[in-house]
Design a protein around this motif. Sequence first.
Motif, mmCIF file in Angstrom:
data_model
loop_
_atom_site.group_PDB
_atom_site.id
_atom_site.type_symbol
_atom_site.label_atom_id
_atom_site.label_comp_id
_atom_site.label_asym_id
_atom_site.label_seq_id
_atom_site.Cartn_x
_atom_site.Cartn_y
_atom_site.Cartn_z
ATOM 1 N N ASP A 94 34.857 14.131 20.490
ATOM 2 C CA ASP A 94 35.094 15.538 20.808
ATOM 3 C C ASP A 94 33.793 16.265 21.149
ATOM 4 O O ASP A 94 33.733 17.491 21.149
ATOM 5 C CB ASP A 94 35.780 16.233 19.639
ATOM 6 C CG ASP A 94 34.957 16.185 18.351
ATOM 7 O OD1 ASP A 94 33.961 15.428 18.318
ATOM 8 O OD2 ASP A 94 35.315 16.886 17.388
ATOM 9 N N GLY A 95 32.716 15.502 21.444
ATOM 10 C CA GLY A 95 31.430 16.114 21.745
ATOM 11 C C GLY A 95 31.346 16.645 23.163
ATOM 12 O O GLY A 95 32.140 16.283 24.031
ATOM 13 N N ARG A 96 30.352 17.494 23.405
ATOM 14 C CA ARG A 96 30.121 18.047 24.731
ATOM 15 C C ARG A 96 29.282 17.073 25.539
ATOM 16 O O ARG A 96 28.268 16.560 25.065
ATOM 17 C CB ARG A 96 29.416 19.399 24.639
ATOM 18 C CG ARG A 96 30.234 20.461 23.921
ATOM 19 C CD ARG A 96 29.539 21.799 23.972
ATOM 20 N NE ARG A 96 29.438 22.303 25.337
ATOM 21 C CZ ARG A 96 28.848 23.450 25.668
ATOM 22 N NH1 ARG A 96 28.311 24.193 24.718
ATOM 23 N NH2 ARG A 96 28.794 23.842 26.921
ATOM 24 N N PHE A 97 29.700 16.835 26.765
ATOM 25 C CA PHE A 97 28.997 15.882 27.632
ATOM 26 C C PHE A 97 28.038 16.654 28.523
ATOM 27 O O PHE A 97 28.425 17.213 29.540
ATOM 28 C CB PHE A 97 30.015 15.107 28.470
ATOM 29 C CG PHE A 97 29.459 13.850 29.069
ATOM 30 C CD1 PHE A 97 29.625 12.644 28.422
ATOM 31 C CD2 PHE A 97 28.742 13.872 30.255
ATOM 32 C CE1 PHE A 97 29.110 11.478 28.947
ATOM 33 C CE2 PHE A 97 28.215 12.726 30.789
ATOM 34 C CZ PHE A 97 28.402 11.520 30.140
ATOM 35 N N GLY A 98 26.747 16.704 28.129
ATOM 36 C CA GLY A 98 25.807 17.561 28.837
ATOM 37 C C GLY A 98 24.885 16.878 29.812
ATOM 38 O O GLY A 98 24.251 17.531 30.633
ATOM 39 N N GLY A 99 24.762 15.552 29.728
ATOM 40 C CA GLY A 99 23.836 14.843 30.618
ATOM 41 C C GLY A 99 24.578 13.939 31.580
ATOM 42 O O GLY A 99 25.344 14.409 32.415
ATOM 43 N N HIS A 100 24.339 12.613 31.464
ATOM 44 C CA HIS A 100 25.117 11.645 32.236
ATOM 45 C C HIS A 100 25.391 10.448 31.339
ATOM 46 O O HIS A 100 24.934 10.395 30.205
ATOM 47 C CB HIS A 100 24.375 11.239 33.513
ATOM 48 C CG HIS A 100 23.190 10.349 33.320
ATOM 49 N ND1 HIS A 100 21.951 10.808 32.911
ATOM 50 C CD2 HIS A 100 23.037 9.005 33.470
ATOM 51 C CE1 HIS A 100 21.097 9.807 32.824
ATOM 52 N NE2 HIS A 100 21.726 8.695 33.148
ATOM 53 N N VAL A 101 26.174 9.500 31.824
ATOM 54 C CA VAL A 101 26.537 8.338 31.013
ATOM 55 C C VAL A 101 25.296 7.489 30.738
ATOM 56 O O VAL A 101 24.708 6.914 31.655
ATOM 57 C CB VAL A 101 27.613 7.483 31.709
ATOM 58 C CG1 VAL A 101 27.914 6.236 30.876
ATOM 59 C CG2 VAL A 101 28.880 8.294 31.925
ATOM 60 N N VAL A 102 24.896 7.428 29.477
ATOM 61 C CA VAL A 102 23.732 6.637 29.057
ATOM 62 C C VAL A 102 24.213 5.637 28.000
ATOM 63 O O VAL A 102 24.818 6.033 27.006
ATOM 64 C CB VAL A 102 22.615 7.533 28.473
ATOM 65 C CG1 VAL A 102 21.451 6.685 27.979
ATOM 66 C CG2 VAL A 102 22.144 8.537 29.523
ATOM 67 N N GLN A 103 23.952 4.365 28.224
ATOM 68 C CA GLN A 103 24.426 3.336 27.309
ATOM 69 C C GLN A 103 23.455 3.040 26.173
ATOM 70 O O GLN A 103 23.835 2.476 25.157
ATOM 71 C CB GLN A 103 24.698 2.040 28.078
ATOM 72 C CG GLN A 103 25.837 2.132 29.081
ATOM 73 C CD GLN A 103 26.069 0.798 29.752
ATOM 74 O OE1 GLN A 103 25.194 0.255 30.414
ATOM 75 N NE2 GLN A 103 27.256 0.239 29.551
ATOM 76 N N GLY A 104 22.191 3.394 26.375
ATOM 77 C CA GLY A 104 21.202 3.012 25.383
ATOM 78 C C GLY A 104 20.715 1.592 25.568
ATOM 79 O O GLY A 104 20.103 1.000 24.689
ATOM 80 N N HIS A 105 21.004 1.014 26.753
ATOM 81 C CA HIS A 105 20.562 -0.333 27.106
ATOM 82 C C HIS A 105 19.436 -0.193 28.120
ATOM 83 O O HIS A 105 19.677 0.082 29.305
ATOM 84 C CB HIS A 105 21.709 -1.142 27.700
ATOM 85 C CG HIS A 105 22.873 -1.275 26.772
ATOM 86 N ND1 HIS A 105 24.132 -1.634 27.196
ATOM 87 C CD2 HIS A 105 22.968 -1.082 25.425
ATOM 88 C CE1 HIS A 105 24.944 -1.665 26.166
ATOM 89 N NE2 HIS A 105 24.272 -1.329 25.084
ATOM 90 N N VAL A 106 18.207 -0.343 27.675
ATOM 91 C CA VAL A 106 17.041 -0.138 28.536
ATOM 92 C C VAL A 106 16.988 -1.209 29.622
ATOM 93 O O VAL A 106 17.072 -2.408 29.334
ATOM 94 C CB VAL A 106 15.745 -0.156 27.698
ATOM 95 C CG1 VAL A 106 14.514 -0.087 28.593
ATOM 96 C CG2 VAL A 106 15.752 1.005 26.705
ATOM 97 N N ASP A 107 16.867 -0.770 30.886
ATOM 98 C CA ASP A 107 16.826 -1.698 32.017
ATOM 99 C C ASP A 107 15.420 -2.176 32.331
ATOM 100 O O ASP A 107 15.242 -3.240 32.930
ATOM 101 C CB ASP A 107 17.414 -1.029 33.270
ATOM 102 C CG ASP A 107 18.902 -0.778 33.142
ATOM 103 O OD1 ASP A 107 19.643 -1.740 32.875
ATOM 104 O OD2 ASP A 107 19.328 0.379 33.297
#
Length: 213
Positions: A94-107
Amino acid sequence: MFTGIVEELGAVVAVREHADGARLTVAAERVLDGVRLGDSIAVDGCCLTVAETGEHDGRATWTADLMAETLARTSLGGRRAGDPVNLERALAADGRFGGHVVQGHVDGVGTVLARTPGTQWEVVEIALPPELARYVGAQGSIAVDGVSLTVVDARDDAFTVSLIPETRARTTLGARAVGEQVNLEVDVLSKYVERHLASGTAHGLAAAAGAAR
């Protein structure tokens, strides 16, 4: 999943290396509100799992295990006691989506090449690993040390972003000096599109070959 909106600046308490990885302990406040063992917290854009909670010099802390792969593919292996780090909890349903989709998987890991201050913002140029260049384009999204940013200009070997005063004040990017390394995560949607297009092309070629027989 994360959004690239940093919740607070934590501080590294200790990095304890062992044979096949390390244990990272970070002092924090906001991200530990209601935290449970097994929860995910992004540290400079790298998704880590809370393995322990504790206290150090009167401050609440949490500890995560870093595999050798994580140390090799991110900048976390270079963090030392006292270093500030960007922290973000995994996004609640139920959080606010303020940025973009980030997985936390560093490329990949980039390097700060230049900083050019302006009247209201600062342009930062970052070296880009060649294998990531095809995923980075002007006006596209990228996470730098876990911070959701918009690409201003993109080349085959580097890209630029603009930092507003709020970003400089509330994240580690305000103090990243030329020559320092940063974690990069490209927009996952671009990788999915590439995969689907490649898959479609392969199927199309196979179908054409079959029809020609």
